[in-house]
Motif scaffolding. Sequence first.
Motif, PDB file in Angstrom:
ATOM      1  N   HIS A 172       0.821  -1.221   0.000  1.00 19.47           N
ATOM      2  CA  HIS A 172       0.000   0.000   0.000  1.00 19.47           C
ATOM      3  C   HIS A 172       0.850   1.265   0.000  1.00 19.47           C
ATOM      4  CE1 HIS A 172      -3.871  -2.015   0.649  1.00 19.47           C
ATOM      5  NE2 HIS A 172      -3.228  -2.829   1.473  1.00 19.47           N
ATOM      6  N   CYS A 173       2.019   1.232   0.654  1.00 18.18           N
ATOM      7  CA  CYS A 173       2.812   2.446   0.807  1.00 18.18           C
ATOM      8  C   CYS A 173       4.286   2.074   0.955  1.00 18.18           C
ATOM      9  CB  CYS A 173       2.340   3.223   2.044  1.00 18.18           C
ATOM     10  SG  CYS A 173       2.772   4.966   2.009  1.00 18.18           S
ATOM     11  N   GLY A 178      -6.496  11.412   9.260  1.00 14.06           N
ATOM     12  CA  GLY A 178      -5.400  10.444   9.256  1.00 14.06           C
ATOM     13  C   GLY A 178      -4.811  10.201  10.632  1.00 14.06           C
ATOM     14  N   HIS A 194       5.063  10.831   3.492  1.00  8.55           N
ATOM     15  CA  HIS A 194       5.406  11.128   2.103  1.00  8.55           C
ATOM     16  C   HIS A 194       4.873  12.493   1.675  1.00  8.55           C
ATOM     17  CE1 HIS A 194       7.325   7.414   0.710  1.00  8.55           C
ATOM     18  NE2 HIS A 194       6.476   6.742   1.480  1.00  8.55           N
ATOM     19  N   GLU A 195       3.666  12.851   2.156  1.00 13.94           N
ATOM     20  CA  GLU A 195       3.057  14.123   1.762  1.00 13.94           C
ATOM     21  C   GLU A 195       3.682  15.320   2.481  1.00 13.94           C
ATOM     22  OE1 GLU A 195      -1.047  13.555   2.599  1.00 13.94           O
ATOM     23  OE2 GLU A 195      -1.374  12.139   0.952  1.00 13.94           O
ATOM     24  N   ASP A 206      10.193  10.687   9.311  1.00 16.91           N
ATOM     25  CA  ASP A 206      10.372  11.330   8.009  1.00 16.91           C
ATOM     26  C   ASP A 206      11.321  12.502   8.176  1.00 16.91           C
ATOM     27  OD1 ASP A 206       8.986  13.955   8.425  1.00 16.91           O
ATOM     28  OD2 ASP A 206       7.221  12.695   8.693  1.00 16.91           O
ATOM     29  N   GLN A 222      -4.196  -0.001   8.681  1.00 15.29           N
ATOM     30  CA  GLN A 222      -4.809   1.251   8.254  1.00 15.29           C
ATOM     31  C   GLN A 222      -4.152   2.445   8.945  1.00 15.29           C
ATOM     32  OE1 GLN A 222      -7.247   1.742   5.794  1.00 15.29           O
ATOM     33  NE2 GLN A 222      -6.504   3.832   6.132  1.00 15.29           N
ATOM     34  N   LYS A 270       1.579   7.678   4.588  1.00 14.82           N
ATOM     35  CA  LYS A 270       1.150   8.628   3.563  1.00 14.82           C
ATOM     36  C   LYS A 270       1.402  10.064   4.015  1.00 14.82           C
ATOM     37  CE  LYS A 270      -2.347   5.916   1.089  1.00 14.82           C
ATOM     38  NZ  LYS A 270      -3.781   5.816   0.733  1.00 14.82           N
ATOM     39  N   ASN A 271       1.132  10.351   5.273  1.00 15.56           N
ATOM     40  CA  ASN A 271       1.420  11.686   5.792  1.00 15.56           C
ATOM     41  C   ASN A 271       2.904  11.997   5.686  1.00 15.56           C
ATOM     42  OD1 ASN A 271      -1.213  12.232   6.429  1.00 15.56           O
ATOM     43  ND2 ASN A 271      -1.021  11.795   8.611  1.00 15.56           N
ATOM     44  N   ILE A 297      -0.729   2.964   7.361  1.00 19.98           N
ATOM     45  CA  ILE A 297      -0.868   3.520   6.012  1.00 19.98           C
ATOM     46  C   ILE A 297      -1.090   5.030   6.087  1.00 19.98           C
ATOM     47  CG2 ILE A 297      -2.397   3.609   4.006  1.00 19.98           C
ATOM     48  CD1 ILE A 297      -2.755   0.575   4.287  1.00 19.98           C
ATOM     49  N   ASN A 298      -1.952   5.455   6.993  1.00 16.95           N
ATOM     50  CA  ASN A 298      -2.204   6.891   7.156  1.00 16.95           C
ATOM     51  C   ASN A 298      -0.927   7.639   7.548  1.00 16.95           C
ATOM     52  OD1 ASN A 298      -4.894   6.526   6.538  1.00 16.95           O
ATOM     53  ND2 ASN A 298      -5.573   6.500   8.662  1.00 16.95           N
TER      54      ASN A 298
END
Length: 453
Positions: free
Chosen positions: A333-334, A420, A366-367, A392, A356, A363-364, A359-360
């Motif tokens: 997924h990520c 998220g 990466h964003e 990150d 889940q 994704k945060n 994943i949230n």
Amino acid sequence: MPATLRARLVLLMLLSALSGVGVHAALTQWPLPQVLAWTRTAMRLSWTAPAPGSAWAMALTAAIVLPFCWRAAHAVLAPLARLLRALEGGVLSYRDGDFSLSLAPGGHGELGELVRLHNELGQALREQRQHLVQRELLLDTVVQNTPVALVLTDAGGHVAYANIAARRLLGEGRSLQGVAFAEVLASAPQALRDALSAGEDTLFSVDLDGGEETFHVSQRGFRLQGRPHRLHLLRRMTRELSRQEVASWKRLIRVISHELNNSLAPISSLAHSAAELVRRGDDARAVEVLHSIAERARHLHGFLDGYARFAKLPTPRPQPVQWAGFLAGLRAHCAFRLEGGVPAGEARFDAVQLEQALINLLKNAHESGSAAEAVTLSCAAERTELVLVVDDRGPGMSEAVLEQALLPFYSTKRAGTGLGLALAREIVEAHGGRIALVNRHGGGLRVTLTLPQ
């Protein structure tokens, strides 16, 4: 050198010079040579006067003049010597922090002016000390009575200062001064110990006084009187978070109302258009309109479904989980880089829900603007706890954002839902664990999930 004292010294030197000349003339010119000549005639004595400029004449002159000059110098400089001793005593008193000493008036002239200036300096220092004491008293009163728990530790890790809130939170009201901070934390909840040992600003929750309390911890190092110290601030955020949650719910209602209006108004208009087209027998265009209605309805359904999943999060069902399969499914997924390998054996948690949550978080990460290779996940089993860390190298969060990041529907992104981190928090806390956000040294954010095992 002041003019009056200079005049005194010039007068003293002039008198000394005149005395020396006069005595030397008396010994070599008059009256001593005449007196000695008379003694040779009348008393038949062989005494003679010293020759002018001879060593004998100079020695007799110095023997007579020097005692006189010493007494005159002592008389002229005695007031200055007394003043210097008094000033020395005043300076020593100032060095010891005693500004109560004042000198007796020194009369007129430059010595009296010096005494006056010294007394004015002492008065100014006394007033400044009084103002400083008043400000320190005010500051201590404010710090002692602030609801924020404040602890100051020295370089040796001992408590140098703790206000009332800190004593109530960490010492059951007892004084903490001089006690090792590690000893104070020994009886504190594990979450509080972890937050303070991390050395960073973070948000955490503990069970306190029969309920859950959320705290924000800030820690700063600085030098006090040339020695390193560290300031620890613990602020209760439960009431603030409750207020923010109410504001978030109000914001949610506005968002949903706006989205519903934006969707229902076109649906109503399109439905009216479709009915009109069917009445006219234009079935082809009516089908297109109905497709538009269906597309708009699907969009609305997807929008509401995201919020419904958050509101209807089921009770987690922890089961044994194999790390290899779980991480492989998560990687599908990520993308992320695994740090430090995986713990030995199995873990126990609700794999679907925790996946889940991760994943949230990934994704945060990466964003956030972090480089893809800097997004990492680490897993560690520590005693009876499982610790999952997502790192990150983005810009991190400001203190204001850090305090509200876990609130539902709070987002700094223009198109963000604010679900998220809030969903990750709900999942972790439903497992009986906790989540903490910390800004990393060198930039970036660290999200730590701690689950009981």
